[in-house]
Enzyme design. Structure first.
Site, PDB file in Angstrom:
ATOM      1  N   ASP A  67       0.712  -1.306  -0.042  1.00 38.09           N
ATOM      2  CA  ASP A  67      -0.177   0.429   0.492  1.00 38.09           C
ATOM      3  C   ASP A  67       1.117   1.034   0.378  1.00 38.09           C
ATOM      4  O   ASP A  67       1.946   0.996   0.222  1.00 38.09           O
ATOM      5  CB  ASP A  67      -0.920   0.204   1.284  1.00 38.09           C
ATOM      6  CG  ASP A  67      -0.832  -0.467   2.389  1.00 38.09           C
ATOM      7  OD1 ASP A  67       1.304  -0.547   2.786  1.00 38.09           O
ATOM      8  OD2 ASP A  67      -0.942  -1.038   3.128  1.00 38.09           O
ATOM      9  N   ASN A 136      -7.473  -2.889  14.338  1.00 40.71           N
ATOM     10  CA  ASN A 136      -8.406  -2.540  13.845  1.00 40.71           C
ATOM     11  C   ASN A 136      -9.006  -3.985  13.704  1.00 40.71           C
ATOM     12  O   ASN A 136      -9.938  -4.091  12.919  1.00 40.71           O
ATOM     13  CB  ASN A 136      -9.871  -1.596  13.166  1.00 40.71           C
ATOM     14  CG  ASN A 136      -9.289  -1.357  12.217  1.00 40.71           C
ATOM     15  OD1 ASN A 136      -8.055  -2.036  11.939  1.00 40.71           O
ATOM     16  ND2 ASN A 136      -9.368  -0.477  11.187  1.00 40.71           N
ATOM     17  N   HIS A 138      -6.996  -4.072  10.166  1.00 41.52           N
ATOM     18  CA  HIS A 138      -6.958  -4.368   8.851  1.00 41.52           C
ATOM     19  C   HIS A 138      -5.525  -4.943   8.383  1.00 41.52           C
ATOM     20  O   HIS A 138      -4.903  -5.180   9.554  1.00 41.52           O
ATOM     21  CB  HIS A 138      -6.996  -3.190   8.240  1.00 41.52           C
ATOM     22  CG  HIS A 138      -6.053  -1.991   8.940  1.00 41.52           C
ATOM     23  ND1 HIS A 138      -5.852  -0.993   9.611  1.00 41.52           N
ATOM     24  CD2 HIS A 138      -4.583  -1.995   7.832  1.00 41.52           C
ATOM     25  CE1 HIS A 138      -4.552  -0.378  10.013  1.00 41.52           C
ATOM     26  NE2 HIS A 138      -3.659  -0.856   9.096  1.00 41.52           N
ATOM     27  N   GLU A 143      -9.393  -2.054   5.102  1.00 43.05           N
ATOM     28  CA  GLU A 143     -10.694  -0.964   6.292  1.00 43.05           C
ATOM     29  C   GLU A 143     -11.267  -2.477   6.409  1.00 43.05           C
ATOM     30  O   GLU A 143     -12.092  -2.468   5.941  1.00 43.05           O
ATOM     31  CB  GLU A 143     -10.789   0.342   6.499  1.00 43.05           C
ATOM     32  CG  GLU A 143      -9.338   0.874   6.298  1.00 43.05           C
ATOM     33  CD  GLU A 143      -8.820   1.124   8.369  1.00 43.05           C
ATOM     34  OE1 GLU A 143      -8.723   0.317   8.434  1.00 43.05           O
ATOM     35  OE2 GLU A 143      -8.265   2.235   8.455  1.00 43.05           O
TER      36      GLU A 143
HETATM   37  C1  GLP Z   1      -0.302   0.251   8.412  1.00 41.05           C
HETATM   38  C2  GLP Z   1       0.074  -0.475   7.125  1.00 41.05           C
HETATM   39  C3  GLP Z   1      -0.080  -1.414   7.388  1.00 41.05           C
HETATM   40  C4  GLP Z   1       0.104  -2.282   8.568  1.00 41.05           C
HETATM   41  C5  GLP Z   1      -0.527  -1.680   9.811  1.00 41.05           C
HETATM   42  C6  GLP Z   1      -0.004  -1.944  11.365  1.00 41.05           C
HETATM   43  O1  GLP Z   1      -1.862   0.717   8.439  1.00 41.05           O
HETATM   44  N1  GLP Z   1      -1.090   0.300   5.789  1.00 41.05           N
HETATM   45  O2  GLP Z   1       0.489  -2.783   6.259  1.00 41.05           O
HETATM   46  O3  GLP Z   1       0.372  -4.086   8.822  1.00 41.05           O
HETATM   47  O4  GLP Z   1      -0.225  -0.196   9.782  1.00 41.05           O
HETATM   48  O5  GLP Z   1       1.661  -1.129  11.480  1.00 41.05           O
HETATM   49  P1  GLP Z   1       2.660  -1.303  12.997  1.00 41.05           P
HETATM   50  O6  GLP Z   1       3.397  -2.424  12.335  1.00 41.05           O
HETATM   51  O7  GLP Z   1       3.208  -0.121  13.198  1.00 41.05           O
HETATM   52  O8  GLP Z   1       1.950  -1.995  13.857  1.00 41.05           O
END
Ligand code: GLP
Length: 245
Positions: A67, A136, A138, A143
């Site tokens: 993404d 949440n 995702h 989402e």
């Molecule tokens: C973002 C990314 C996800 C990732 C998530 C969790 O929203 N788009 O791909 O898994 O954050 O992030 P973190 O690893 O910092 O908890």
């Protein structure tokens, strides 16, 4: 699903590196799906180390990313383009032409979607897909919603995700509320899925994911239950609530 519980973040990152090495180590043209966020940073350090020690070679590797934010420049330190080069690509022997990250630069929204689907089709099924999860549930930027996209799409980020991601931004900087993301169908198009989660903030989502009995579009990570080769790699803290009432 295979669940591996590690003592802490460091052990989880080393284990993730071993899993990636086991999957792609002997492949001439490994195809790797990559994630951003704080979770895989330790893994990327391991991949860099193994590349420097000639244990892993990325010369012919193809990577696809999940993404990217919409509305910030790819050179902006907060962009996922910047993150990937900073945390991994600048330090390994990968070819720039083999790196695929969704991009809206100099193109219409429609073309951005078509182009990334084409890049995903060109790379094809990945040998391994690295994933993290939002609090949440995702995955990538898919989402919770009534319907989930199979292929690349634009998404409006929930307030919770914007709030959670704001920790990476300086005070006063605007946190983007829109993103382009790989869809659930393409996320599942990998032989192995390595889902990683660590820390207290992930306790609820890890518990719900392991214990859920239904696919729920409002809990996107639940879609991984249809895949036959998911490795859930967590630290003890993230795993702590599993089994508790
Ligand atoms: C973002 C990314 C996800 C990732 C998530 C969790 O929203 N788009 O791909 O898994 O954050 O992030 P973190 O690893 O910092 O908890």
């Amino acid at each position: 699903m295979r669940i591996i519980v590690c003592k802490n973040y460091e052990e989880m990152s080393v284990k993730a590196g071993e899993i990636v090495k086991d999957v792609i180590g002997r492949l001439h043209r490994p195809k790797i799906g990559l994630a951003t966020g704080s979770t895989p940073e330790g893994l990327y350090k391991e991949l860099i180390r193994m590349n420097k020690e000639d244990i892993l070679n990325f010369e012919h590797a193809e990577t696809v990313n999940l993404d990217e934010y919409v509305g910030i420049d790819e050179n902006n330190e907060q962009s996922y383009h910047y993150y990937m080069y900073d945390k991994l690509f600048n330090h390994i022997n990968i070819k720039d032409s083999n790196i695929h990250i969704p991009s809206c630069k100099d193109k219409s929204d429609k073309d951005a979607l078509i182009d990334y689907d084409k890049e995903l089709d060109y790379v094809g099924r990945r040998d391994i897909q690295i994933l993290g999860v939002g609090n949440n549930g995702h995955i990538a930027f898919n989402e919770p919603a009534d319907k989930l996209n199979l292929r690349t799409s634009f998404v409006d980020l929930t307030d919770e995700t914007v709030e959670s991601n704001s920790r990476f931004f300086e005070d006063g900087e605007t946190v983007p509320n829109r993103a382009i993301t790989m869809g659930i169908g393409d996320i599942l198009n990998a032989d192995t899925i390595l889902m990683m989660a660590n820390g207290e903030k992930k306790q609820d989502v890890v518990k719900e994911f392991i214990e859920c009995k239904m696919l729920d579009t409002h809990f996107p990570i639940s879609m991984l239950h249809v895949h036959k080769n998911v490795i859930l790699l967590v630290d003890e803290i993230a795993y702590a609530k599993v089994g508790n009432k």
